[in-house]
Structure formats: C-alpha cells, structure tokens
Design an enzyme around this catalytic site. Sequence first.
Site, PDB file in Angstrom:
ATOM      1  N   HIS A  86      32.587  37.834  46.787  1.00 32.20           N
ATOM      2  CA  HIS A  86      32.739  37.983  45.340  1.00 32.20           C
ATOM      3  C   HIS A  86      31.846  39.104  44.814  1.00 32.20           C
ATOM      4  O   HIS A  86      32.260  39.873  43.937  1.00 32.20           O
ATOM      5  CB  HIS A  86      32.413  36.665  44.640  1.00 32.20           C
ATOM      6  CG  HIS A  86      33.368  35.552  44.974  1.00 32.20           C
ATOM      7  ND1 HIS A  86      34.736  35.738  44.979  1.00 32.20           N
ATOM      8  CD2 HIS A  86      33.152  34.250  45.302  1.00 32.20           C
ATOM      9  CE1 HIS A  86      35.325  34.588  45.308  1.00 32.20           C
ATOM     10  NE2 HIS A  86      34.394  33.680  45.505  1.00 32.20           N
TER      11      HIS A  86
ATOM     12  N   LEU B 127      40.276  53.414  27.683  1.00 31.51           N
ATOM     13  CA  LEU B 127      40.916  52.451  28.575  1.00 31.51           C
ATOM     14  C   LEU B 127      40.757  51.061  27.989  1.00 31.51           C
ATOM     15  O   LEU B 127      39.662  50.676  27.583  1.00 31.51           O
ATOM     16  CB  LEU B 127      40.290  52.481  29.972  1.00 31.51           C
ATOM     17  CG  LEU B 127      40.753  51.388  30.959  1.00 31.51           C
ATOM     18  CD1 LEU B 127      42.205  51.632  31.358  1.00 31.51           C
ATOM     19  CD2 LEU B 127      39.862  51.334  32.184  1.00 31.51           C
TER      20      LEU B 127
ATOM     21  N   ASP C 292      42.713  39.810  45.197  1.00 35.25           N
ATOM     22  CA  ASP C 292      42.738  38.732  46.185  1.00 35.25           C
ATOM     23  C   ASP C 292      42.085  39.187  47.480  1.00 35.25           C
ATOM     24  O   ASP C 292      42.246  40.339  47.892  1.00 35.25           O
ATOM     25  CB  ASP C 292      44.194  38.321  46.443  1.00 35.25           C
ATOM     26  CG  ASP C 292      44.296  37.034  47.251  1.00 35.25           C
ATOM     27  OD1 ASP C 292      43.329  36.258  47.253  1.00 35.25           O
ATOM     28  OD2 ASP C 292      45.353  36.819  47.870  1.00 35.25           O
TER      29      ASP C 292
END
Length: 246
Positions: free
Chosen positions: A35, A129, A18
């Site tokens: 972004h 991962l 956020d």
Amino acid sequence: MTSQNPPLTPRHIAIIMDGNGRWAARRGLPRAAGHREGVRAVRRTIEAAIEHNVRWLTLFAFSSENWRRPAEEVTDLTFLLRHYLRSELNELAEAGVRLRVIGERDRFGPALEAELAAAETRTEGNERLNLVIALSYGARAEIVAAARRIAREAKAGTLDPALLDEDNFTAHLATAGMPDPDLVIRTSGEQRLSNFLLWQAAYAELIFDDALWPDFGAANLASAIAEYARRERRFGARPAMPAPVK
C-alpha cells in the site's frame, strides 16, 4: 449518433488500482508495504496525467467491500490516506490539482472526514487537473442512493417521475457535474470493473494492464492513452459503411 474517432488524449481517465497485496507478497513483505508503494504510484500517475493534459483523473482507492478486510489492514489504509493528505496536499495545490472525494467518507470517522473536506476546500479553485478519489465507494450503492433521492423528491412533489431521464438521473449520482470516463484502466491483469462507476463507464474504453499497481507509472499511462487513441468509439452506433465502388 454517428461513429467518431476519439481525441488523442481522453478527457477523463478512471483507474482501478489493483495489486498492492500481490506486489508485497512476491517480495515477502507485509501488505502495508504494498500500500505504501502504491502511494508512490499515485504520485507518478498524477504527474503523468498532468503531462498528458488529462483534465479528470479518478482513482478507486478504497471500495465499500474493502471494509471486510482485516481490521489491521483497514487501519493501515486509513493511516496512509491521512498521511497522503498531509504530505501531498501542498504539492497538489501548487500543481493546480483540484481534489474531490466520492463515496461514504463519513465511515472513516469525523476527524478524517473533516480533513477531506478541508482538502477539497483548499483546492477548489484549481483547474489544471480534477483528481477524484473514490473512498468507501461502490457503484451499486451509489445508484441505489440516487434512486432513493429521486423517490423522496417524487414523493415531495418536486420531481415528476414522467420527466425523469438519463441526464436527470445522472445529476443525482455522486459524480454529478463530472464528465463520464472516456477510459477505464485496471491494473494487475484482472479483467472486471469490481463495482466501479458502473453507470458512468457505460461507453468507456477498457484497458487491462498486467502491471501491479505499485509498478504502474508514466510509461503505462502513456501506453494506455496511445491504445485509446487507436480505438474507434461508436457509442452503440454501427460503423459508417464505405461508399459503393462505381
């Protein structure tokens, strides 16, 4: 269940990314710039997660509510997602990262949906991962969808409602087969889950970092992991009582 101390590193970290818009606004830049900078933070966080031997990393990239944003911003986000897949996939694959996507991916159109599926297939053998990207994801919608699947199975006679338990319900969620998050991090100082992994995060440790997502990096992740290691996870049980003094 008795109280227990967590391992030094959480197995599964989930992050609500956020603050991209606020990061851009403070610099007089368009939201798209925030972004784009947020994508760089994703790269840093993945690298840091690998260094800390985190096995699962879930990133809340695009919520189901984000479709309400201006069309131009949604287009920018979609473009960045496609660009990220094309520019980062080789590096992710070479680093041993397996990519998974949860959420309503079909809402992004057949072309991008196909690219997401191809990326998952390309990396499905990797084990270093597990990177889970939540796209057009909302936890309430996920739970409702699971309930609908269970209702259909019960109606078809393939599931006995009397035998339904938490494990069975979990198996009908988008995250079936994944461990629940041990740690949920939210950036930008906001202190809420915003419809993210509501079922799965029932016993997760929560950490709220004041950093805006584009400023998040290895030091922030290390600090969150250190804080996690200091906490005692009780899972609803009372802490053990000390022995009486004789």
